[in-house]
Design a protein around this motif. Structure first.
Motif, PDB file in Angstrom:
ATOM      1  N   ILE A 143       0.817  -1.213   0.000  1.00  0.00           N
ATOM      2  CA  ILE A 143       0.000   0.000   0.000  1.00  0.00           C
ATOM      3  C   ILE A 143       0.849   1.260   0.000  1.00  0.00           C
ATOM      4  O   ILE A 143       0.376   2.326  -0.384  1.00  0.00           O
ATOM      5  CB  ILE A 143      -0.989   0.037   1.189  1.00  0.00           C
ATOM      6  N   THR A 144       2.106   1.167   0.428  1.00  0.00           N
ATOM      7  CA  THR A 144       2.993   2.331   0.376  1.00  0.00           C
ATOM      8  C   THR A 144       4.050   2.188  -0.719  1.00  0.00           C
ATOM      9  O   THR A 144       4.960   3.002  -0.813  1.00  0.00           O
ATOM     10  CB  THR A 144       3.687   2.567   1.733  1.00  0.00           C
ATOM     11  N   ARG A 145       3.911   1.149  -1.533  1.00  0.00           N
ATOM     12  CA  ARG A 145       4.782   0.941  -2.699  1.00  0.00           C
ATOM     13  C   ARG A 145       3.884   0.847  -3.931  1.00  0.00           C
ATOM     14  O   ARG A 145       3.968  -0.091  -4.716  1.00  0.00           O
ATOM     15  CB  ARG A 145       5.579  -0.354  -2.525  1.00  0.00           C
ATOM     16  N   GLY A 183       5.159  14.868   2.975  1.00  0.00           N
ATOM     17  CA  GLY A 183       4.146  15.855   2.651  1.00  0.00           C
ATOM     18  C   GLY A 183       4.650  17.236   2.303  1.00  0.00           C
ATOM     19  O   GLY A 183       3.867  18.091   1.882  1.00  0.00           O
ATOM     20  N   VAL A 184       5.938  17.473   2.454  1.00  0.00           N
ATOM     21  CA  VAL A 184       6.491  18.794   2.160  1.00  0.00           C
ATOM     22  C   VAL A 184       6.572  18.975   0.637  1.00  0.00           C
ATOM     23  O   VAL A 184       7.220  18.208  -0.061  1.00  0.00           O
ATOM     24  CB  VAL A 184       7.894  18.976   2.785  1.00  0.00           C
ATOM     25  N   GLY A 185       5.885  19.978   0.131  1.00  0.00           N
ATOM     26  CA  GLY A 185       5.929  20.263  -1.301  1.00  0.00           C
ATOM     27  C   GLY A 185       4.969  19.452  -2.141  1.00  0.00           C
ATOM     28  O   GLY A 185       5.040  19.469  -3.370  1.00  0.00           O
ATOM     29  N   ASN A 186       4.059  18.718  -1.486  1.00  0.00           N
ATOM     30  CA  ASN A 186       3.009  18.040  -2.243  1.00  0.00           C
ATOM     31  C   ASN A 186       1.695  18.125  -1.470  1.00  0.00           C
ATOM     32  O   ASN A 186       1.642  18.673  -0.367  1.00  0.00           O
ATOM     33  CB  ASN A 186       3.400  16.583  -2.564  1.00  0.00           C
ATOM     34  N   ASP A 187       0.639  17.574  -2.037  1.00  0.00           N
ATOM     35  CA  ASP A 187      -0.694  17.698  -1.436  1.00  0.00           C
ATOM     36  C   ASP A 187      -1.148  16.424  -0.737  1.00  0.00           C
ATOM     37  O   ASP A 187      -2.336  16.240  -0.474  1.00  0.00           O
ATOM     38  CB  ASP A 187      -1.713  18.091  -2.503  1.00  0.00           C
ATOM     39  N   LEU A 188      -0.201  15.537  -0.406  1.00  0.00           N
ATOM     40  CA  LEU A 188      -0.556  14.238   0.154  1.00  0.00           C
ATOM     41  C   LEU A 188      -1.419  14.364   1.401  1.00  0.00           C
ATOM     42  O   LEU A 188      -2.370  13.601   1.592  1.00  0.00           O
ATOM     43  CB  LEU A 188       0.722  13.445   0.467  1.00  0.00           C
ATOM     44  N   ALA A 247      -1.798   3.590  14.648  1.00  0.00           N
ATOM     45  CA  ALA A 247      -0.440   3.846  14.156  1.00  0.00           C
ATOM     46  C   ALA A 247      -0.233   3.113  12.840  1.00  0.00           C
ATOM     47  O   ALA A 247      -0.446   1.901  12.756  1.00  0.00           O
ATOM     48  CB  ALA A 247       0.590   3.391  15.189  1.00  0.00           C
ATOM     49  N   LEU A 248       0.181   3.847  11.833  1.00  0.00           N
ATOM     50  CA  LEU A 248       0.333   3.299  10.492  1.00  0.00           C
ATOM     51  C   LEU A 248       1.783   3.384  10.039  1.00  0.00           C
ATOM     52  O   LEU A 248       2.357   4.467   9.908  1.00  0.00           O
ATOM     53  CB  LEU A 248      -0.559   4.067   9.504  1.00  0.00           C
ATOM     54  N   ASP A 249       2.386   2.233   9.827  1.00  0.00           N
ATOM     55  CA  ASP A 249       3.734   2.141   9.285  1.00  0.00           C
ATOM     56  C   ASP A 249       3.636   2.420   7.785  1.00  0.00           C
ATOM     57  O   ASP A 249       3.196   1.569   7.020  1.00  0.00           O
ATOM     58  CB  ASP A 249       4.262   0.729   9.576  1.00  0.00           C
ATOM     59  N   VAL A 250       4.027   3.628   7.379  1.00  0.00           N
ATOM     60  CA  VAL A 250       3.779   4.059   5.997  1.00  0.00           C
ATOM     61  C   VAL A 250       5.020   4.065   5.108  1.00  0.00           C
ATOM     62  O   VAL A 250       4.928   4.373   3.918  1.00  0.00           O
ATOM     63  CB  VAL A 250       3.116   5.458   5.952  1.00  0.00           C
ATOM     64  N   GLY A 251       6.184   3.762   5.665  1.00  0.00           N
ATOM     65  CA  GLY A 251       7.369   3.575   4.848  1.00  0.00           C
ATOM     66  C   GLY A 251       7.607   4.625   3.787  1.00  0.00           C
ATOM     67  O   GLY A 251       7.753   5.805   4.078  1.00  0.00           O
ATOM     68  N   HIS A 252       7.582   4.198   2.514  1.00  0.00           N
ATOM     69  CA  HIS A 252       7.934   5.052   1.381  1.00  0.00           C
ATOM     70  C   HIS A 252       6.748   5.804   0.793  1.00  0.00           C
ATOM     71  O   HIS A 252       6.810   6.256  -0.348  1.00  0.00           O
ATOM     72  CB  HIS A 252       8.571   4.197   0.275  1.00  0.00           C
ATOM     73  N   ILE A 253       5.669   5.937   1.534  1.00  0.00           N
ATOM     74  CA  ILE A 253       4.449   6.492   0.956  1.00  0.00           C
ATOM     75  C   ILE A 253       4.678   7.844   0.285  1.00  0.00           C
ATOM     76  O   ILE A 253       4.207   8.096  -0.825  1.00  0.00           O
ATOM     77  CB  ILE A 253       3.337   6.603   2.033  1.00  0.00           C
ATOM     78  N   ASP A 254       5.427   8.730   0.949  1.00  0.00           N
ATOM     79  CA  ASP A 254       5.652  10.066   0.400  1.00  0.00           C
ATOM     80  C   ASP A 254       6.564  10.015  -0.824  1.00  0.00           C
ATOM     81  O   ASP A 254       6.334  10.716  -1.809  1.00  0.00           O
ATOM     82  CB  ASP A 254       6.270  10.975   1.472  1.00  0.00           C
ATOM     83  N   VAL A 255       7.587   9.179  -0.774  1.00  0.00           N
ATOM     84  CA  VAL A 255       8.511   9.047  -1.910  1.00  0.00           C
ATOM     85  C   VAL A 255       7.778   8.496  -3.124  1.00  0.00           C
ATOM     86  O   VAL A 255       7.926   9.002  -4.251  1.00  0.00           O
ATOM     87  CB  VAL A 255       9.701   8.138  -1.532  1.00  0.00           C
ATOM     88  N   ARG A 273      14.783  15.626   0.152  1.00  0.00           N
ATOM     89  CA  ARG A 273      14.486  14.394   0.881  1.00  0.00           C
ATOM     90  C   ARG A 273      15.635  13.401   0.791  1.00  0.00           C
ATOM     91  O   ARG A 273      16.338  13.333  -0.209  1.00  0.00           O
ATOM     92  CB  ARG A 273      13.236  13.716   0.323  1.00  0.00           C
ATOM     93  N   TYR A 274      15.741  12.587   1.833  1.00  0.00           N
ATOM     94  CA  TYR A 274      16.657  11.445   1.808  1.00  0.00           C
ATOM     95  C   TYR A 274      15.902  10.254   1.239  1.00  0.00           C
ATOM     96  O   TYR A 274      14.846   9.874   1.755  1.00  0.00           O
ATOM     97  CB  TYR A 274      17.146  11.127   3.223  1.00  0.00           C
ATOM     98  N   VAL A 275      16.405   9.680   0.160  1.00  0.00           N
ATOM     99  CA  VAL A 275      15.805   8.490  -0.448  1.00  0.00           C
ATOM    100  C   VAL A 275      16.801   7.349  -0.297  1.00  0.00           C
ATOM    101  O   VAL A 275      17.864   7.349  -0.913  1.00  0.00           O
ATOM    102  CB  VAL A 275      15.472   8.725  -1.940  1.00  0.00           C
TER     103      VAL A 275
END
Length: 304
Positions: A143-145, A183-188, A247-255, A273-275
């Motif tokens: 879900i986050t990939r 979420g920085v710089g996007n509308d997530l 609590a939601l483990d969202v990992g790479h959701i923003d990336v 961002r650090y990727v």
């Protein structure tokens, strides 16, 4: 002559090469038990409809559990390995334990993902599948990939829309690595009521686990807690779920969301961002347009 011709043909056709390799290595997988995994849509809808938390597992977490390797952002830690196995085998009613969908089906995955996951199962399947409960239905860690590995990008946009329902009209507490900047710089998270952040080390976050858990308990009341801290996030989601938090483990959701907006076709750096998956560093400076809001959202820094 025939062997040389076949080799040349396979080199020219990756799909044909995959099917040949798939059949040639079938004996490494054919006797493994079938593990049931929800679709991404099913997992998100379950989270939206309930107060359940989610702990996600990928190859990095599995490697830590099996003591085979550690991701480059988390040093070896025996306690982390033990805690990850504890969470993976837990039976909390309000926790979804999520594993990669490709462990059940590779439908819709790009060819590179199919090569990776079948190769991973070939190498680790016997031990890894011994940890799973064949009678359990696991959540889908994908879900986050939801973008880069998918062949159908329409599904990616649909998943992103569903994910936003998780925090619609709600206050968020983001627990993230120092340079994650979700979420920085996007509308997530634009549909959330408010955002507060706890910044943690980008590397070896588990070394500060007790302090992170304490801060999450202190600041997470009546909030949806999103965690992006590698393997540490799986354990933290579990411990917070036991205390009644969502609590939601969202990992790479923003990336993944950023890559979707950029229409990226491969792993690429993201400015500010650090990727972890690319060594090509972008500028980590936050654009002035977003800097004040970001800095004002930080309520705690731990271990940095």
């Amino acid at each position: 002559m025939i062997a040389a011709f076949l080799k040349k043909l396979l080199l020219k056709n990756k799909k044909l090469e995959f099917y040949f390799w798939y059949l040639r290595t079938l004996d490494k997988r054919i006797f493994l038990p079938t593990i049931k995994v929800q679709t991404m849509e099913e997992t998100i809808k379950d989270l939206v409809a309930t107060n359940k938390s989610i702990a996600r597992y990928g190859d990095a977490e599995f490697n830590v559990v099996m003591n085979k390797a550690n991701p480059n952002y988390q040093a070896n830690d025996v306690l982390l390995s033990e805690r990850l196995l504890e969470v993976m085998q837990s039976k909390l009613d309000n926790l979804i334990v999520a594993i990669p969908g490709p462990l059940y089906s590779l439908k819709g995955e790009r060819l590179s993902a199919k090569f990776f996951w079948y190769g991973y199962i070939n190498k680790n399947g016997k031990e890894l599948f011994s940890y799973f409960d064949k009678n359990r239905v696991y959540g889908n860690a994908g879900i986050t990939r939801f973008y880069l590995g998918q062949t159908n990008k329409n599904i990616s946009h649909r998943i992103a829309k569903l994910l936003k329902q998780l925090w619609d009209g709600k206050d968020l507490l983001l627990i993230e690595g120092e340079l994650s900047r979700m979420g920085v710089g996007n509308d997530l998270f634009d549909n959330a009521t408010g955002i507060k952040r706890i910044l943690c080390p980008s590397k070896n976050a588990f070394n500060s686990y007790d302090a992170i858990l304490e801060a999450a308990i202190q600041h997470g009341k009546d909030k949806v807690i999103l965690i992006a801290l590698g393997p540490t996030a799986s354990v933290l989601s579990y411990d917070l779920a036991k205390l009644g938090y969502k609590a939601l483990d969202v990992g790479h959701i923003d990336v993944e969301y950023m890559w979707m907006l950029m229409k990226a076709e491969r792993v690429i750096p993201i400015k500010g961002r650090y990727v972890s998956e690319t060594r090509d560093a972008e500028d980590y400076e936050i654009p002035e347009l977003y800097k004040n809001d970001y800095l004002n959202s930080i309520i705690s820094k731990i271990g940095i």
